[in-house]
Scaffold this active site. Structure first.
Site, PDB file in Angstrom:
ATOM      1  N   LYS A 125     -15.670  34.828  89.771  1.00  0.00           N
ATOM      2  CA  LYS A 125     -14.299  34.315  89.582  1.00  0.00           C
ATOM      3  C   LYS A 125     -13.272  35.269  90.186  1.00  0.00           C
ATOM      4  O   LYS A 125     -12.367  34.872  90.913  1.00  0.00           O
ATOM      5  CB  LYS A 125     -14.067  34.082  88.081  1.00  0.00           C
TER       6      LYS A 125
ATOM      7  N   GLU B 268       6.816  50.854  84.511  1.00  0.00           N
ATOM      8  CA  GLU B 268       7.779  51.781  83.904  1.00  0.00           C
ATOM      9  C   GLU B 268       8.730  51.061  82.951  1.00  0.00           C
ATOM     10  O   GLU B 268       9.320  51.663  82.054  1.00  0.00           O
ATOM     11  CB  GLU B 268       8.574  52.541  84.976  1.00  0.00           C
TER      12      GLU B 268
ATOM     13  N   CYS C 219     -16.920  36.142  85.162  1.00  0.00           N
ATOM     14  CA  CYS C 219     -15.932  37.158  85.543  1.00  0.00           C
ATOM     15  C   CYS C 219     -16.031  37.619  86.995  1.00  0.00           C
ATOM     16  O   CYS C 219     -15.025  37.650  87.709  1.00  0.00           O
ATOM     17  CB  CYS C 219     -16.078  38.401  84.671  1.00  0.00           C
TER      18      CYS C 219
ATOM     19  N   HIS D  88       8.111  55.802  88.806  1.00  0.00           N
ATOM     20  CA  HIS D  88       9.059  54.998  89.581  1.00  0.00           C
ATOM     21  C   HIS D  88       8.671  54.916  91.052  1.00  0.00           C
ATOM     22  O   HIS D  88       8.212  55.924  91.603  1.00  0.00           O
ATOM     23  CB  HIS D  88      10.448  55.639  89.448  1.00  0.00           C
TER      24      HIS D  88
ATOM     25  N   GLY E 186      -6.975  26.781  78.814  1.00  0.00           N
ATOM     26  CA  GLY E 186      -7.431  28.091  78.354  1.00  0.00           C
ATOM     27  C   GLY E 186      -7.655  28.975  79.576  1.00  0.00           C
ATOM     28  O   GLY E 186      -7.160  28.694  80.674  1.00  0.00           O
ATOM     29  N   TYR E 187      -8.438  30.026  79.383  1.00  0.00           N
ATOM     30  CA  TYR E 187      -8.684  30.995  80.450  1.00  0.00           C
ATOM     31  C   TYR E 187      -9.161  30.315  81.745  1.00  0.00           C
ATOM     32  O   TYR E 187      -8.647  30.568  82.824  1.00  0.00           O
ATOM     33  CB  TYR E 187      -9.783  31.975  80.030  1.00  0.00           C
TER      34      TYR E 187
ATOM     35  N   GLU F 203      -7.179  29.961  85.305  1.00  0.00           N
ATOM     36  CA  GLU F 203      -7.659  30.755  86.442  1.00  0.00           C
ATOM     37  C   GLU F 203      -8.019  29.867  87.634  1.00  0.00           C
ATOM     38  O   GLU F 203      -7.652  30.159  88.778  1.00  0.00           O
ATOM     39  CB  GLU F 203      -8.832  31.633  86.006  1.00  0.00           C
TER      40      GLU F 203
ATOM     41  N   CYS G 248     -21.304  36.577  82.975  1.00  0.00           N
ATOM     42  CA  CYS G 248     -20.245  37.392  83.581  1.00  0.00           C
ATOM     43  C   CYS G 248     -20.546  37.678  85.052  1.00  0.00           C
ATOM     44  O   CYS G 248     -19.702  37.488  85.923  1.00  0.00           O
ATOM     45  CB  CYS G 248     -20.091  38.695  82.799  1.00  0.00           C
TER      46      CYS G 248
HETATM   47  P1  NDP Z   1     -10.683  28.030  76.070  1.00  0.00           P
HETATM   48  O1  NDP Z   1     -11.150  27.898  74.667  1.00  0.00           O
HETATM   49  O2  NDP Z   1      -9.984  29.245  76.486  1.00  0.00           O
HETATM   50  O3  NDP Z   1      -9.780  26.759  76.446  1.00  0.00           O
HETATM   51  C1  NDP Z   1     -10.281  25.451  76.262  1.00  0.00           C
HETATM   52  C2  NDP Z   1      -9.248  24.458  76.732  1.00  0.00           C
HETATM   53  O4  NDP Z   1      -9.786  23.144  76.607  1.00  0.00           O
HETATM   54  C3  NDP Z   1      -7.972  24.483  75.898  1.00  0.00           C
HETATM   55  O5  NDP Z   1      -6.877  24.192  76.720  1.00  0.00           O
HETATM   56  C4  NDP Z   1      -8.236  23.357  74.908  1.00  0.00           C
HETATM   57  O6  NDP Z   1      -7.045  22.807  74.400  1.00  0.00           O
HETATM   58  C5  NDP Z   1      -8.912  22.352  75.801  1.00  0.00           C
HETATM   59  N1  NDP Z   1      -9.688  21.375  75.057  1.00  0.00           N
HETATM   60  C6  NDP Z   1     -10.687  21.604  74.180  1.00  0.00           C
HETATM   61  N2  NDP Z   1     -11.144  20.435  73.678  1.00  0.00           N
HETATM   62  C7  NDP Z   1     -10.410  19.457  74.256  1.00  0.00           C
HETATM   63  C8  NDP Z   1     -10.388  18.053  74.124  1.00  0.00           C
HETATM   64  N3  NDP Z   1     -11.238  17.411  73.314  1.00  0.00           N
HETATM   65  N4  NDP Z   1      -9.476  17.346  74.857  1.00  0.00           N
HETATM   66  C9  NDP Z   1      -8.623  17.995  75.687  1.00  0.00           C
HETATM   67  N5  NDP Z   1      -8.597  19.328  75.852  1.00  0.00           N
HETATM   68  C10 NDP Z   1      -9.481  20.052  75.137  1.00  0.00           C
HETATM   69  O7  NDP Z   1     -11.999  27.784  76.936  1.00  0.00           O
HETATM   70  P2  NDP Z   1     -12.302  27.991  78.472  1.00  0.00           P
HETATM   71  O8  NDP Z   1     -13.290  26.944  78.787  1.00  0.00           O
HETATM   72  O9  NDP Z   1     -11.063  28.087  79.286  1.00  0.00           O
HETATM   73  O10 NDP Z   1     -12.979  29.421  78.474  1.00  0.00           O
HETATM   74  C11 NDP Z   1     -14.050  29.689  77.577  1.00  0.00           C
HETATM   75  C12 NDP Z   1     -14.051  31.116  77.139  1.00  0.00           C
HETATM   76  O11 NDP Z   1     -14.529  31.927  78.190  1.00  0.00           O
HETATM   77  C13 NDP Z   1     -12.680  31.699  76.808  1.00  0.00           C
HETATM   78  O12 NDP Z   1     -12.276  31.399  75.514  1.00  0.00           O
HETATM   79  C14 NDP Z   1     -12.916  33.166  76.998  1.00  0.00           C
HETATM   80  O13 NDP Z   1     -13.474  33.670  75.820  1.00  0.00           O
HETATM   81  C15 NDP Z   1     -13.940  33.218  78.118  1.00  0.00           C
HETATM   82  N6  NDP Z   1     -13.290  33.510  79.430  1.00  0.00           N
HETATM   83  C16 NDP Z   1     -12.603  34.667  79.594  1.00  0.00           C
HETATM   84  C17 NDP Z   1     -11.990  34.964  80.797  1.00  0.00           C
HETATM   85  C18 NDP Z   1     -11.223  36.220  80.943  1.00  0.00           C
HETATM   86  O14 NDP Z   1     -11.386  37.129  80.147  1.00  0.00           O
HETATM   87  N7  NDP Z   1     -10.330  36.339  81.933  1.00  0.00           N
HETATM   88  C19 NDP Z   1     -12.077  34.062  81.930  1.00  0.00           C
HETATM   89  C20 NDP Z   1     -12.801  32.863  81.635  1.00  0.00           C
HETATM   90  C21 NDP Z   1     -13.382  32.609  80.436  1.00  0.00           C
HETATM   91  P3  NDP Z   1      -6.353  23.453  73.077  1.00  0.00           P
HETATM   92  O15 NDP Z   1      -5.703  24.705  73.520  1.00  0.00           O
HETATM   93  O16 NDP Z   1      -5.430  22.400  72.651  1.00  0.00           O
HETATM   94  O17 NDP Z   1      -7.478  23.671  72.111  1.00  0.00           O
END
Ligand code: NDP
Length: 462
Positions: free
Chosen positions: A49, A448, A46, A443, A183-184, A188, A41
Site C-alpha cells: 500500500k 514546529e 501496509c 524552522h 475507514g483506513y 487510502e 502487512c
Molecule cells: P475500517 O473499520 O477502518 O472501516 C470500515 C468502513 O466500512 C467504515 O467506513 C464503515 O462505516 C464501513 N462499513 C462497514 N460496514 C458497512 C456497511 N454494512 N455498509 C456501509 N459501510 C460499511 O476498515 P477498513 O476495511 O478500512 O480497514 C480495516 C482495518 O485495517 C482498519 O481498521 C485498521 O485496523 C487496518 N488498517 C490500517 C491501516 C493503517 O494503519 N494505515 C491501513 C489499512 C488498514 P462506519 O464508519 O459507519 O462504520
C-alpha cells in the site's frame, strides 16, 4: 510426532515476532503459515500500500514542479510496471522473513494448521503448499496469530466487487473506480487511485470519513478532500451492483447510479478462524473473534494464546500485534516482559497529505477529564505557496486544563505520520503543554507549529 515448547499459527507481524523472540531465547519453537510469509502487512497491506502511495504522489509533484522552475510533465502512468516492481520487493521481503525465522532456530511448516485438541495440531495442505502431506505436532503452548481478512458487504451483486486483497494484483489500472467505506483502507485507496489519475467515486455512510478519529480533524480532512478530484458520496449506502457491457453500475440509496470499471469494498475486516477448529481445543468464539485477556493474551484454555487481529482487544495495527507477540514470548520464557504503552499507539492514514493522531480525541478526552484546553492551527504549508496547491494543514493539541498534560496530538499535512511518531513519545511520557512550550522549534517546518501554539483556541468543559 514432533513436540515443541511453542507453536505459532500464522507468520504475520505478531506471530513472527513471538516465534523469533522465543526461539532466540532457547525455546523449541515452530510456526505454520498457509498463505504468505510475513502476513497481511508485508503482502497485502501496509508495505505494498505504501509503495502505491509513493507511486500516486509523483503525478502531483510533476504538476507542481513548474512553479519551482522545472520544465517537466508527467506523460502517463504504467500500472503493470508498478505491480511488477512491487511484487519483486515483496518477494524479497518474504525471503527475509523466512531466513530471519530459520536463523533464530524456528522450525517452519508450510500449510494450514488446525486444532486436534488443546495441545495437538494437524498441518495440512494449503494454497502455498498444495501437495503437503498431513502432519501432526504437539506443543505445550500454542499461539493463534492468524490475522484477519477483508469483509464483503452482502448486497446484490457483491460478487462483482473486489476487496483490498485483490487490489494489489489487478491486471489493469481501473480508469474509473468506486470505493465503499471511509475507514483506513477506503481513504487510502481513494487517495492512491485519484493520484494515479483514475476517476474515483467514494461512497460512505457517515457524514464525515474516518469514524473514531477526532471530529474536528475529520472536518478538516473533508475540506482537504474537497480540493481533490475525488467525487464524494457521503451519508448514503450502496444498494446493489449490476454488471453492464462496459463495467458495472453501483446503485446508491440516495438514488444516484455510478458507472464504474471496478467496485472496491473497503468495509472492515473479520478474524481468520474458519479452518482453525478452535472448538476442538475447547475455545468458544465471541462475535467471531478469539476472546483473550488483554493483559496476557491468554484464552480460556490453559496454554493457548491469541494475538493481533484475530482478537478484538486493541487497535488492529501491525505495531500493536508485534508488541503483543514480543511481550507474550518474553512472558512464556518466564520474564516479566518489557513495558509497552498500548493506549498511546499512534495511528496514521496514508492519504496525500496524511492524517495522523496519537492519544485522545477531544471527544474521548472530555469523557475522562472535566476541563480541556484546545489549541488548533490551520495554515497553508510553505511548499504550496509557489505552486498554489489548495488544502491547508491542520494541527491540534488536546490538553487537560488542570494538569496541563497533553492528552492528544492530531495532524493533517505533509509528513503527518512521521511527525506524530515523534510526538507519540511526548504523549507516552505524559509531557505537559509547558514542556511543549519550552521546546525550541525547528524552522522552517510544519512540525514546529506544535511547539509554538501559544494562544488558546478554546476551553471545553464537561
Ligand atoms: P475500517 O473499520 O477502518 O472501516 C470500515 C468502513 O466500512 C467504515 O467506513 C464503515 O462505516 C464501513 N462499513 C462497514 N460496514 C458497512 C456497511 N454494512 N455498509 C456501509 N459501510 C460499511 O476498515 P477498513 O476495511 O478500512 O480497514 C480495516 C482495518 O485495517 C482498519 O481498521 C485498521 O485496523 C487496518 N488498517 C490500517 C491501516 C493503517 O494503519 N494505515 C491501513 C489499512 C488498514 P462506519 O464508519 O459507519 O462504520
Amino acid at each position: 510426532m514432533q513436540e515443541f515448547d511453542l507453536f505459532v499459527i500464522g507468520a504475520g507481524s505478531g506471530g513472527v515476532r513471538c516465534a523469533r523472540i522465543a526461539a532466540q531465547n532457547g525455546a523449541r519453537v515452530a510456526i505454520a503459515e498457509r498463505r504468505h510469509w510475513g502476513g497481511t502487512c508485508v503482502n497485502l497491506g501496509c508495505v505494498p500500500k505504501k509503495l502505491m502511495v509513493y507511486a500516486s504522489e509523483y503525478g502531483r509533484e510533476a504538476e507542481d514542479a513548474p512553479a519551482y522552475g522545472w520544465d517537466i510533465a508527467a506523460k502517463g502512468y504504467d500500472w503493470q510496471h508498478l505491480i511488477k516492481a512491487k511484487d519483486r520487493e515483496i518477494e524479497r521481503l518474504n525471503g527475509i522473513y523466512v531466513s530471519m525465522l530459520e536463523k533464530a532456530g524456528v522450525q517452519l511448516f508450510t500449510g494450514n494448521a488446525s486444532f486436534v485438541d488443546a495441545n495437538t495440531l494437524e498441518i495440512s495442505s494449503s494454497d502455498l503448499a498444495p501437495n503437503a502431506e498431513k502432519q501432526i505436532v504437539r506443543a505445550k503452548n500454542i499461539v493463534i496469530a492468524t490475522g484477519s481478512s477483508p469483509t464483503r458487504l452482502s448486497i446484490p451483486g457483491a460478487e462483482h466487487a473486489i476487496v483490498s486483497d485483490d487490489i494489489f494484483h489487478l491486471a489493469e489500472q481501473p480508469k474509473r473506480i468506486s470505493i465503499i467505506g471511509s475507514g483506513y483502507i477506503g481513504v487510502e485507496f481513494a487517495g492512491i487511485f485519484s493520484g494515479l489519475g483514475s476517476k474515483v467515486d467514494w461512497v460512505y455512510r457517515q457524514d464525515l470519513p474516518l469514524r473514531g478519529f477526532d471530529e474536528e480533524l475529520r472536518k478538516h480532512f473533508t475540506e482537504v478532500v474537497s480540493h481533490s478530484e475525488i467525487n464524494v458520496h457521503a451519508s448514503t449506502h450502496p444498494q446493489k451492483i449490476e454488471k453492464i457491457e462496459n463495467g458495472y453500475e453501483l446503485f446508491l440509496e440516495n438514488g444516484k447510479v455510478i458507472e464504474t470499471d471496478c467496485v472496491l469494498m473497503a468495509t472492515g475486516r473479520h478474524p481468520n478462524v474458519q479452518s482453525l477448529h478452535v472448538e476442538r481445543a475447547g475455545i468458544a468464539l465471541k462475535d467471531g473473534y478469539v476472546p483473550t485477556c488483554l493483559e496476557d493474551a491468554k484464552t480460556s484454555v490453559k496454554g493457548i494464546y491469541a494475538i493481533g487481529d484475530v482478537t478484538d482487544n486493541l487497535f488492529n495495527l501491525t505495531p500493536t500485534a508485534i508488541a503483543e507477540g514480543h511481550l507474550l514470548a518474553e512472558r512464556l520464557l518466564g520474564e516479566e516482559g518489557r513495558e509497552w504503552s498500548f493506549e498511546t499507539t499512534p495511528k496514521a492514514v496514508f492519504f496525500t497529505p496524511p492524517v495522523a493522531s496519537v492519544g485522545m480525541s477531544e471527544e474521548e478526552a472530555i469523557k475522562h477529564h472535566h476541563n480541556l484546553d484546545i489549541y488548533t492551527s490551520s495554515f497553508t504549508p510553505l511548499r504550496q505557496t509557489l505552486s498554489g496547491r489548495k488544502g491547508k494543514a491542520f494541527m491540534k493539541l488536546v490538553v487537560d486544563t488542570q494538569s496541563q498534560v497533553v492528552l492528544g496530538v492530531h495532524m493533517i499535512g505533509t509528513d503527518a505520520a512521521e511527525i506524530i511518531q515523534g510526538f507519540a513519545v511526548a504523549v507516552t511520557a505524559g509531557l505537559t503543554k509547558r514542556d511543549f512550550d519550552r521546546t525550541i522549534g525547528l524552522h522552517p517546518t510544519s512540525a514546529e507549529e506544535f511547539v509554538t501554539m501559544r494562544t488558546l483556541t478554546r476551553q471545553r468543559n464537561a
